[in-house]
Design an enzyme around this catalytic site. Structure first.
Site, short mmCIF file in Angstrom:
data_model
loop_
_atom_site.label_atom_id
_atom_site.label_comp_id
_atom_site.label_asym_id
_atom_site.label_seq_id
_atom_site.Cartn_x
_atom_site.Cartn_y
_atom_site.Cartn_z
CG ASP A 160 -1.82 1.20 1.35
OD1 ASP A 160 -2.38 1.60 0.32
OD2 ASP A 160 -1.97 1.77 2.45
N GLY A 214 -3.15 9.13 -3.41
CA GLY A 214 -4.43 9.63 -3.94
C GLY A 214 -4.30 10.81 -4.89
CG ASN A 266 -9.64 0.70 -2.89
OD1 ASN A 266 -9.33 0.41 -1.74
ND2 ASN A 266 -10.70 0.18 -3.49
CD GLU A 302 0.10 6.60 5.93
OE1 GLU A 302 1.32 6.57 6.13
OE2 GLU A 302 -0.58 5.56 5.74
#
Ligand code: DGL
Length: 259
Positions: free
Chosen positions: A6, A39, A70, A148
């Site tokens: 990730d 993102g 994702n 985070e």
């Protein structure tokens, strides 16, 4: 060994499900925190990072790659499969299908990163499963930043979750699809905000089951339950998240960058 990656700590939600379902599996997790969040990045950048991480996981002995992100799945899953044709990948997509099948109001809310919502993978999910329902989506970049930072509850989280979800709830959404692997880490607050109006849909357990099905097919799912975690940049907030997802005693290394 199962390789999982990730942009940061979010994919640990998937690693946690894998761990719970298969305590004997060996896991190697890479969290690319030095370059997170993914993102807002271009898909070309996310693809370049994902391919670098895949190579690293393979070099370290991973027999299957779980793209527990994702945003990386949206940008990179198809190109990665083309680039590494001998490797089995499991990726993520927003779980619009079960949400659309079960909505009573006909309105489904999706929360994900901008990278996921802007990409063709999300559009194809909406085209495939969204017929006859209204889909309202929101990018919630603060949620990734908070996780985070190791902040998974409290007033700041509540404010941000309200701000992001209220427009979807006002539109009548009775299903909220978590389209980013960081978001289940805020699930307690998300549930508090949606209260009885909506159910939260998290594809994490299904992705873990699918990963284990393939790992067992390839005979790479059995090991001694060893968990290794490599984080670029920092391990700040890691313990909070590892604890929340039930990853006990992982071996954690902070590396300056991926090479
Ligand atoms: N965990 C990620 C996802 O599932 C990415 C978050 C980010 O780096 O922006 O989309």
């Amino acid at each position: 060994m199962i390789g999982v990656f990730d942009s940061g700590l979010g994919g640990l939600t998937i690693a946690g499900h894998i761990r719970r379902l298969a305590p004997e599996a060996d896991l190697l997790y890479v969290g690319d925190r030095a370059r997170a969040p993914y993102g807002p990045r271009s898909s070309a950048e996310v693809l370049a990072f994902s391919s670098q991480i895949t190579q690293r996981l393979l070099d370290r002995g991973a027999g299957i790659i779980v793209v527990a992100c994702n945003t990386a799945s949206a940008a990179a899953l198809h190109p990665l499969r083309a680039q590494f044709p001998e490797v089995r990948f499991v990726g993520m997509e927003p779980a619009v299908k079960p949400a659309a099948n079960h909505t009573a109001t006909g309105v489904v809310g999706v929360v994900a990163t901008a990278g996921t919502l802007d990409g063709p993978l999300y559009q194809s999910v909406v085209d495939r499963y969204g017929a006859g329902v209204e889909i309202v989506a929101a990018a919630c970049p603060d949620w990734v930043e908070m996780v985070e930072g190791g902040v998974v509850d409290g007033p700041e989280v509540l404010r941000s979750v309200r701000r992001c979800l209220e427009p979807l709830l006002v539109r009548g959404a009775d299903r909220i699809v978590l389209g980013c692997t960081h978001f289940p880490l805020l699930e307690a607050t998300i549930r508090q905000v949606v209260a009885r109006q909506a159910q939260v849909v998290d594809p994490g357990p299904a992705v873990a089951r699918q990963s284990l099905r393939i790992a067992s097919e390839l005979a790479v799912g059995q090991g001694s339950g060893r968990i290794e975690v490599e984080l670029t940049g920092t391990d700040r907030g890691f313990d909070v998240v590892a604890d929340l997802v039930g990853l006990a005693n992982p071996q954690v290394a902070v590396i300056s960058a991926l090479t």
